[in-house]
Design a protein around this motif. Sequence first.
Motif, PDB file in Angstrom:
ATOM      1  N   THR A   1       0.821  -1.222   0.000  1.00 57.24           N
ATOM      2  CA  THR A   1       0.000   0.000   0.000  1.00 57.24           C
ATOM      3  C   THR A   1       0.855   1.272   0.000  1.00 57.24           C
ATOM      4  OG1 THR A   1      -0.228  -0.085   2.409  1.00 57.24           O
ATOM      5  CG2 THR A   1      -1.990  -1.100   1.105  1.00 57.24           C
ATOM      6  N   GLY A   2       2.180   1.132  -0.199  1.00 57.83           N
ATOM      7  CA  GLY A   2       2.982   2.328  -0.486  1.00 57.83           C
ATOM      8  C   GLY A   2       3.611   3.039   0.687  1.00 57.83           C
ATOM      9  N   ILE A   3       3.972   2.301   1.728  1.00 59.37           N
ATOM     10  CA  ILE A   3       4.586   2.979   2.885  1.00 59.37           C
ATOM     11  C   ILE A   3       5.942   3.589   2.514  1.00 59.37           C
ATOM     12  CG2 ILE A   3       5.745   0.910   3.858  1.00 59.37           C
ATOM     13  CD1 ILE A   3       4.894   2.001   6.640  1.00 59.37           C
ATOM     14  N   ILE A   4       6.668   2.935   1.610  1.00 57.45           N
ATOM     15  CA  ILE A   4       7.992   3.457   1.242  1.00 57.45           C
ATOM     16  C   ILE A   4       7.831   4.747   0.431  1.00 57.45           C
ATOM     17  CG2 ILE A   4      10.122   2.967  -0.081  1.00 57.45           C
ATOM     18  CD1 ILE A   4       9.797   1.308   2.573  1.00 57.45           C
ATOM     19  N   ASP A   5       6.888   4.742  -0.501  1.00 55.86           N
ATOM     20  CA  ASP A   5       6.630   5.948  -1.303  1.00 55.86           C
ATOM     21  C   ASP A   5       6.252   7.107  -0.370  1.00 55.86           C
ATOM     22  OD1 ASP A   5       5.900   4.448  -4.285  1.00 55.86           O
ATOM     23  OD2 ASP A   5       5.583   3.304  -2.452  1.00 55.86           O
ATOM     24  N   ALA A   6       5.371   6.816   0.604  1.00 53.37           N
ATOM     25  CA  ALA A   6       4.890   7.874   1.502  1.00 53.37           C
ATOM     26  C   ALA A   6       6.032   8.415   2.358  1.00 53.37           C
ATOM     27  CB  ALA A   6       3.767   7.336   2.395  1.00 53.37           C
ATOM     28  N   CYS A   7       6.871   7.512   2.894  1.00 52.40           N
ATOM     29  CA  CYS A   7       8.007   7.964   3.723  1.00 52.40           C
ATOM     30  C   CYS A   7       8.977   8.803   2.889  1.00 52.40           C
ATOM     31  CB  CYS A   7       8.740   6.763   4.326  1.00 52.40           C
ATOM     32  SG  CYS A   7       7.872   6.008   5.702  1.00 52.40           S
ATOM     33  N   ARG A   8       9.291   8.306   1.696  1.00 55.90           N
ATOM     34  CA  ARG A   8      10.240   9.051   0.852  1.00 55.90           C
ATOM     35  C   ARG A   8       9.717  10.447   0.547  1.00 55.90           C
ATOM     36  NH1 ARG A   8      12.129   4.603  -3.604  1.00 55.90           N
ATOM     37  NH2 ARG A   8      13.207   3.254  -2.140  1.00 55.90           N
ATOM     38  N   ALA A   9       8.412  10.535   0.244  1.00 56.79           N
ATOM     39  CA  ALA A   9       7.825  11.839  -0.090  1.00 56.79           C
ATOM     40  C   ALA A   9       7.950  12.791   1.105  1.00 56.79           C
ATOM     41  CB  ALA A   9       6.364  11.666  -0.496  1.00 56.79           C
ATOM     42  N   ALA A  10       7.987  12.221   2.311  1.00 55.93           N
ATOM     43  CA  ALA A  10       8.104  13.057   3.515  1.00 55.93           C
ATOM     44  C   ALA A  10       9.566  13.232   3.939  1.00 55.93           C
ATOM     45  CB  ALA A  10       7.299  12.432   4.654  1.00 55.93           C
ATOM     46  N   GLY A  11      10.497  12.734   3.129  1.00 54.05           N
ATOM     47  CA  GLY A  11      11.924  12.903   3.434  1.00 54.05           C
ATOM     48  C   GLY A  11      12.447  11.947   4.495  1.00 54.05           C
ATOM     49  N   ILE A  12      11.727  10.834   4.709  1.00 57.60           N
ATOM     50  CA  ILE A  12      12.143   9.856   5.733  1.00 57.60           C
ATOM     51  C   ILE A  12      12.824   8.673   5.049  1.00 57.60           C
ATOM     52  CG2 ILE A  12      11.235   8.223   7.453  1.00 57.60           C
ATOM     53  CD1 ILE A  12       8.902  10.371   7.715  1.00 57.60           C
ATOM     54  N   LYS A  13      13.939   8.238   5.632  1.00 54.90           N
ATOM     55  CA  LYS A  13      14.670   7.104   5.038  1.00 54.90           C
ATOM     56  C   LYS A  13      13.988   5.804   5.435  1.00 54.90           C
ATOM     57  CE  LYS A  13      19.157   9.000   4.276  1.00 54.90           C
ATOM     58  NZ  LYS A  13      20.010   9.858   5.073  1.00 54.90           N
ATOM     59  N   ALA A  14      13.483   5.086   4.453  1.00 56.43           N
ATOM     60  CA  ALA A  14      12.752   3.845   4.745  1.00 56.43           C
ATOM     61  C   ALA A  14      13.225   2.751   3.802  1.00 56.43           C
ATOM     62  CB  ALA A  14      11.250   4.077   4.586  1.00 56.43           C
ATOM     63  N   TRP A  15      13.465   1.576   4.386  1.00 50.27           N
ATOM     64  CA  TRP A  15      14.031   0.453   3.640  1.00 50.27           C
ATOM     65  C   TRP A  15      12.931  -0.510   3.205  1.00 50.27           C
ATOM     66  CZ3 TRP A  15      17.926  -0.713   0.841  1.00 50.27           C
ATOM     67  CH2 TRP A  15      18.291  -2.046   0.598  1.00 50.27           C
ATOM     68  N   GLY A  16      12.795  -0.648   1.894  1.00 47.50           N
ATOM     69  CA  GLY A  16      11.795  -1.557   1.344  1.00 47.50           C
ATOM     70  C   GLY A  16      11.532  -1.157  -0.094  1.00 47.50           C
ATOM     71  N   PRO A  17      10.725  -1.944  -0.817  1.00 48.44           N
ATOM     72  CA  PRO A  17      10.379  -1.579  -2.190  1.00 48.44           C
ATOM     73  C   PRO A  17       9.189  -0.625  -2.240  1.00 48.44           C
ATOM     74  CG  PRO A  17       9.547  -3.762  -1.685  1.00 48.44           C
ATOM     75  CD  PRO A  17      10.241  -3.281  -0.441  1.00 48.44           C
ATOM     76  N   THR A  18       9.108   0.129  -3.325  1.00 44.12           N
ATOM     77  CA  THR A  18       7.942   0.991  -3.557  1.00 44.12           C
ATOM     78  C   THR A  18       6.724   0.117  -3.854  1.00 44.12           C
ATOM     79  OG1 THR A  18       8.418   1.010  -5.908  1.00 44.12           O
ATOM     80  CG2 THR A  18       9.388   2.794  -4.589  1.00 44.12           C
ATOM     81  N   ALA A  19       5.555   0.747  -3.854  1.00 45.14           N
ATOM     82  CA  ALA A  19       4.315   0.005  -4.146  1.00 45.14           C
ATOM     83  C   ALA A  19       4.386  -0.639  -5.529  1.00 45.14           C
ATOM     84  CB  ALA A  19       3.111   0.937  -4.056  1.00 45.14           C
ATOM     85  N   TYR A  20       5.013   0.054  -6.471  1.00 40.25           N
ATOM     86  CA  TYR A  20       5.119  -0.516  -7.821  1.00 40.25           C
ATOM     87  C   TYR A  20       5.882  -1.847  -7.757  1.00 40.25           C
ATOM     88  CZ  TYR A  20       5.951  -1.232 -12.739  1.00 40.25           C
ATOM     89  OH  TYR A  20       5.975  -1.795 -13.985  1.00 40.25           O
ATOM     90  N   CYS A  21       7.055  -1.816  -7.134  1.00 32.49           N
ATOM     91  CA  CYS A  21       7.886  -3.032  -7.081  1.00 32.49           C
ATOM     92  C   CYS A  21       7.235  -4.113  -6.218  1.00 32.49           C
ATOM     93  CB  CYS A  21       9.270  -2.693  -6.542  1.00 32.49           C
ATOM     94  SG  CYS A  21      10.217  -1.634  -7.649  1.00 32.49           S
TER      95      CYS A  21
END
Length: 444
Positions: free
Chosen positions: A80-100
């Motif tokens: 559901t895109g937690i990595i995309d959301a964190c990145r958009a907020a400038g937070i370093k998060a380890w995992g794949p994007t929702a697409y991947c």
Amino acid sequence: MNILVIGSGGREHALAWQCAKDDSVKNVYVAPGNAGTALEPKCQNVILQDTNGEHSAVIEFCQNNAIDMVIVGPEAPLVTGIIDACRAAGIKAWGPTAYCAQLEGSKTFAKEFMAEHNIPTSAYQGFTDATSAKAYIDEQGAPIVIKADGLAAGKGVIVAETIEQAHAAIDDMLADNKFGDAGSRVVIEQFLEGEEASFICMVDGNNILPMATSQDHKRAYEGDTGPNTGGMGAYSPAPVVTQDVHDKVMAQVIQPVVNAMNAAGHPYTGFLYAGLMIDKAGDPYVIEFNCRFGDPETQPILMRLQSSMVELVAKGLAGELPSQADWDARPALGIVMASKGYPETSSKGDVITGLPELDPHDTSAVKVFHAGTAFTHDSFDADTSTSHPKEVVTDGGRVLCVTALADSILGAQQAALAVTAAISFDGAQYRRDIGHHAIARKDS
Ligand code: AMP
Ligand code: GLY
């Protein structure tokens, strides 16, 4: 450094435990965690309720608690895109994007992706209609494998031995909606023969760091019988993955995924898990992709990791992953203790006794990772003026993973079994034969 681990299973306990070992780490928060992560030095559990589906509770927590790194355990928030959301907020998060993460979130996406990029897998066809699904089964014959398209916690797969079983699985998924939306579309695939292995890597978009190899046992009962589960035990390394098989998996499976995701403009980052069937000729076929670390594979793999997990993730986030990590040469093996009724149902609130005392200075080679565990609340009995301290109780299907390091896989199995036998709770079930494929080989 402050770290937030997302998830509540044995995998997350092992990740949090490894992170806490690093001297540069001050706090490891685990959301929501379990009784084991609550007891671990430097670790504390937090509840982050995602009410709007946008992961805003996680983002707010990271901003308010100076979180340097988020490590996401389970697939659901990744899909559901937690990595995309964190990145958009400038937070370093380890995992794949929702697409991947669609590689795990949709069996159809994964199958089409593999076909397009010539990644070896079984022949398949997708269906939403029961009549044509059954006609295809009749044409193909049994054994045959029926899979719910969406996420079903490892349980949406039926390996049908007969045509009748295959038809019944179609009725369950397409007609009776047993797996909800996840099963409104099914994939029917050719049955593969061979030995399974889990091949898990860290990927930073370009560089690939293979984790130590492993194998899990998905069936509920001894002798690999009974229903599929999330995993009843695992060990590392998996002797079936010889250097030759390793090279083939890197060249035919992992590198093509990394290249294809790059070409699609969605570089793969995070853990990438290929569930493989290795045939007699030593050729790998992909059974499934997961967009995360395996559970319970993480537990024995991280028992063996001698590099710093935090340093590896930091390098991954910077796009500077090394090609190798340091591993304890000894094998590790984990036995899952599950609660009454698992995998069909699970039980909550049964008191767990016999857990080894947690000693931060303990360097022994057995570690009990918690999964579905919780605490009872402190209670005070006014009549006798006594307080009853918290107790650890079951809180889900897979409860514990007792993991041991030893000089051989058999030794690790025996060491884990000895600790397992001392732990009890109502209805506890576990397999005594974890690792049997490897133990049966002369060379391990
Ligand atoms: P999956 O959730 O796709 O990993 O499937 C769960 C388990 O079902 C696997 O670990 C295998 O044991 C079995 N399985 C899945 N697909 C196949 C296949 N095509 N052939 C043989 N066994 C399979
Ligand atoms: N143990 C299998 C999985 O994590 O999916």
